[in-house]
Design a protein around this motif. Structure first.
Motif, PDB file in Angstrom:
ATOM      1  N   PHE A  99     -24.635  -5.171   6.149  1.00  0.00           N
ATOM      2  CA  PHE A  99     -25.323  -6.221   5.416  1.00  0.00           C
ATOM      3  C   PHE A  99     -24.339  -7.363   5.201  1.00  0.00           C
ATOM      4  CE2 PHE A  99     -27.478  -2.304   3.814  1.00  0.00           C
ATOM      5  CZ  PHE A  99     -28.699  -2.532   4.434  1.00  0.00           C
ATOM      6  N   PRO A 100     -24.610  -8.556   5.747  1.00  0.00           N
ATOM      7  CA  PRO A 100     -23.635  -9.649   5.680  1.00  0.00           C
ATOM      8  C   PRO A 100     -23.388 -10.186   4.275  1.00  0.00           C
ATOM      9  CG  PRO A 100     -25.697 -10.427   6.621  1.00  0.00           C
ATOM     10  CD  PRO A 100     -25.824  -8.928   6.456  1.00  0.00           C
ATOM     11  N   HIS A 101     -24.335  -9.987   3.359  1.00  0.00           N
ATOM     12  CA  HIS A 101     -24.201 -10.515   2.001  1.00  0.00           C
ATOM     13  C   HIS A 101     -23.537  -9.518   1.045  1.00  0.00           C
ATOM     14  CE1 HIS A 101     -27.854  -8.151   2.039  1.00  0.00           C
ATOM     15  NE2 HIS A 101     -27.838  -8.115   0.719  1.00  0.00           N
ATOM     16  N   LEU A 102     -23.175  -8.329   1.551  1.00  0.00           N
ATOM     17  CA  LEU A 102     -22.535  -7.310   0.717  1.00  0.00           C
ATOM     18  C   LEU A 102     -21.106  -7.065   1.189  1.00  0.00           C
ATOM     19  CD1 LEU A 102     -25.367  -4.605   0.470  1.00  0.00           C
ATOM     20  CD2 LEU A 102     -24.836  -6.435  -1.148  1.00  0.00           C
ATOM     21  N   SER A 103     -20.228  -6.803   0.240  1.00  0.00           N
ATOM     22  CA  SER A 103     -18.850  -6.457   0.572  1.00  0.00           C
ATOM     23  C   SER A 103     -18.813  -5.096   1.273  1.00  0.00           C
ATOM     24  CB  SER A 103     -17.993  -6.406  -0.695  1.00  0.00           C
ATOM     25  OG  SER A 103     -18.359  -5.269  -1.471  1.00  0.00           O
ATOM     26  N   VAL A 104     -17.632  -4.746   1.775  1.00  0.00           N
ATOM     27  CA  VAL A 104     -17.450  -3.438   2.402  1.00  0.00           C
ATOM     28  C   VAL A 104     -17.859  -2.332   1.435  1.00  0.00           C
ATOM     29  CG1 VAL A 104     -15.649  -1.834   3.165  1.00  0.00           C
ATOM     30  CG2 VAL A 104     -15.708  -4.171   4.065  1.00  0.00           C
ATOM     31  N   ALA A 105     -17.334  -2.373   0.216  1.00  0.00           N
ATOM     32  CA  ALA A 105     -17.655  -1.337  -0.775  1.00  0.00           C
ATOM     33  C   ALA A 105     -19.145  -1.319  -1.101  1.00  0.00           C
ATOM     34  CB  ALA A 105     -16.837  -1.537  -2.043  1.00  0.00           C
ATOM     35  N   VAL A 158     -17.089   5.923  -3.422  1.00  0.00           N
ATOM     36  CA  VAL A 158     -16.976   4.950  -2.345  1.00  0.00           C
ATOM     37  C   VAL A 158     -15.523   4.795  -1.912  1.00  0.00           C
ATOM     38  CG1 VAL A 158     -17.274   2.506  -1.740  1.00  0.00           C
ATOM     39  CG2 VAL A 158     -19.058   3.698  -3.024  1.00  0.00           C
ATOM     40  N   GLY A 159     -14.616   4.702  -2.883  1.00  0.00           N
ATOM     41  CA  GLY A 159     -13.204   4.523  -2.566  1.00  0.00           C
ATOM     42  C   GLY A 159     -12.640   5.655  -1.736  1.00  0.00           C
ATOM     43  N   ALA A 160     -13.011   6.884  -2.065  1.00  0.00           N
ATOM     44  CA  ALA A 160     -12.519   8.038  -1.301  1.00  0.00           C
ATOM     45  C   ALA A 160     -13.055   8.010   0.122  1.00  0.00           C
ATOM     46  CB  ALA A 160     -12.912   9.336  -1.993  1.00  0.00           C
ATOM     47  N   LEU A 161     -14.311   7.640   0.282  1.00  0.00           N
ATOM     48  CA  LEU A 161     -14.893   7.587   1.616  1.00  0.00           C
ATOM     49  C   LEU A 161     -14.236   6.479   2.442  1.00  0.00           C
ATOM     50  CD1 LEU A 161     -16.960   8.986   3.363  1.00  0.00           C
ATOM     51  CD2 LEU A 161     -18.702   7.481   2.455  1.00  0.00           C
ATOM     52  N   LEU A 162     -14.024   5.318   1.840  1.00  0.00           N
ATOM     53  CA  LEU A 162     -13.344   4.236   2.553  1.00  0.00           C
ATOM     54  C   LEU A 162     -11.914   4.646   2.896  1.00  0.00           C
ATOM     55  CD1 LEU A 162     -14.578   1.094   0.574  1.00  0.00           C
ATOM     56  CD2 LEU A 162     -15.319   1.870   2.827  1.00  0.00           C
ATOM     57  N   GLY A 163     -11.262   5.341   1.983  1.00  0.00           N
ATOM     58  CA  GLY A 163      -9.911   5.823   2.240  1.00  0.00           C
ATOM     59  C   GLY A 163      -9.863   6.795   3.401  1.00  0.00           C
ATOM     60  N   HIS A 164     -10.862   7.653   3.498  1.00  0.00           N
ATOM     61  CA  HIS A 164     -10.922   8.624   4.582  1.00  0.00           C
ATOM     62  C   HIS A 164     -10.914   7.929   5.939  1.00  0.00           C
ATOM     63  CE1 HIS A 164     -11.815  12.499   6.428  1.00  0.00           C
ATOM     64  NE2 HIS A 164     -12.679  11.853   7.195  1.00  0.00           N
ATOM     65  N   PHE A 165     -11.540   6.769   6.026  1.00  0.00           N
ATOM     66  CA  PHE A 165     -11.614   6.017   7.280  1.00  0.00           C
ATOM     67  C   PHE A 165     -10.570   4.914   7.378  1.00  0.00           C
ATOM     68  CE2 PHE A 165     -15.738   8.036   7.050  1.00  0.00           C
ATOM     69  CZ  PHE A 165     -15.845   8.547   8.322  1.00  0.00           C
ATOM     70  N   ALA A 208      -9.920   1.407   2.883  1.00  0.00           N
ATOM     71  CA  ALA A 208     -10.019   1.203   1.435  1.00  0.00           C
ATOM     72  C   ALA A 208      -9.482  -0.165   1.031  1.00  0.00           C
ATOM     73  CB  ALA A 208      -9.277   2.305   0.691  1.00  0.00           C
ATOM     74  N   ARG A 209      -8.454  -0.638   1.708  1.00  0.00           N
ATOM     75  CA  ARG A 209      -7.859  -1.934   1.376  1.00  0.00           C
ATOM     76  C   ARG A 209      -8.827  -3.094   1.655  1.00  0.00           C
ATOM     77  NH1 ARG A 209      -6.959  -1.070   6.457  1.00  0.00           N
ATOM     78  NH2 ARG A 209      -6.453  -2.695   7.936  1.00  0.00           N
ATOM     79  N   LEU A 210      -9.894  -2.822   2.386  1.00  0.00           N
ATOM     80  CA  LEU A 210     -10.872  -3.853   2.755  1.00  0.00           C
ATOM     81  C   LEU A 210     -12.097  -3.859   1.843  1.00  0.00           C
ATOM     82  CD1 LEU A 210     -10.838  -3.156   6.612  1.00  0.00           C
ATOM     83  CD2 LEU A 210      -9.439  -4.801   5.336  1.00  0.00           C
ATOM     84  N   ALA A 211     -12.084  -3.079   0.796  1.00  0.00           N
ATOM     85  CA  ALA A 211     -13.283  -2.870  -0.038  1.00  0.00           C
ATOM     86  C   ALA A 211     -13.944  -4.159  -0.503  1.00  0.00           C
ATOM     87  CB  ALA A 211     -12.940  -1.989  -1.234  1.00  0.00           C
ATOM     88  N   ALA A 212     -13.168  -5.185  -0.820  1.00  0.00           N
ATOM     89  CA  ALA A 212     -13.725  -6.433  -1.346  1.00  0.00           C
ATOM     90  C   ALA A 212     -14.085  -7.432  -0.250  1.00  0.00           C
ATOM     91  CB  ALA A 212     -12.740  -7.068  -2.314  1.00  0.00           C
ATOM     92  N   ARG A 213     -13.720  -7.161   0.976  1.00  0.00           N
ATOM     93  CA  ARG A 213     -13.994  -8.107   2.070  1.00  0.00           C
ATOM     94  C   ARG A 213     -15.458  -8.098   2.469  1.00  0.00           C
ATOM     95  NH1 ARG A 213      -9.408  -7.894   6.617  1.00  0.00           N
ATOM     96  NH2 ARG A 213      -7.605  -8.228   5.299  1.00  0.00           N
ATOM     97  N   MET A 214     -15.856  -9.208   3.066  1.00  0.00           N
ATOM     98  CA  MET A 214     -17.211  -9.342   3.595  1.00  0.00           C
ATOM     99  C   MET A 214     -17.183  -8.974   5.084  1.00  0.00           C
ATOM    100  SD  MET A 214     -18.682 -10.155   0.866  1.00  0.00           S
ATOM    101  CE  MET A 214     -20.344 -10.684   1.272  1.00  0.00           C
TER     102      MET A 214
END
Length: 164
Positions: A88-94, A118-125, A128-134
């Motif tokens: 979704f382009p209007h939502l951040s990674v997280a 969400v953080g743990a799942l992003l970390g697994h891949f 996680a450092r990109l959570a706030a990026r679009m």
């Protein structure tokens, strides 16, 4: 006895001049099927029909023994990673990953990851450092990992990957 993962029973579909089927496939729980073929032969349409984006003209789609043919995509519990990642382009990674978790019940998507983390799942891949990026600020590889995290976040019964 465990129900098969996916059953396509005499599945047929017409979209414009394109005709698919009839297709008969039984894929056991835990099995992997790879579809190979030239452009335009129906690989994506078959996956999209399993996911519920197209309604077949004839036949049935069963997932884990349940006839889902008439159900909309959101009621099929299918994880689908599309060719262009479908973020979704209007939502951040997280927010993209969290959106997939809404209303999810059942086991955690991966062993060791708590439900709704969400953080743990992003970390697994490794994203996680990109959570706030679009999404538009991500490389193609980062988009792919975020899309995979989102597909797993919903703890679907089956996973479909269109040219991953």
């Amino acid at each position: 006895m465990t129900a098969p993962g996916i059953v396509l029973d005499a599945l047929s579909l017409a979209i414009g001049n394109f005709r698919l089927g009839p297709v008969d496939v039984t894929l056991g729980a835990g099995e992997v099927l790879v579809m190979l073929g030239p452009n335009g032969c129906g690989k994506s349409v078959t996956l999209e029909t399993i996911a519920g984006f197209h309604r077949p003209d004839a036949g049935r789609v069963l997932i884990r023994g349940r006839d889902v043919t008439a159900l909309p995509p959101e009621r099929r519990n299918v994880g689908f990673m599309v060719q262009n990642f479908g973020l979704f382009p209007h939502l951040s990674v997280a927010q993209n990953v969290a959106a997939a978790m809404r209303g999810t019940v059942g086991p955690a998507p991966l062993a060791g990851l708590p439900r709704g983390d969400v953080g743990a799942l992003l970390g697994h891949f490794g994203v996680a450092r990109l959570a706030a990026r679009m999404p538009q600020d991500l490389s193609p590889g980062e988009k792919q990992r975020v899309a995979l995290a989102r597909a797993l976040a919903a703890a679907p019964d089956v996973f479909l990957f269109d040219e991953p």
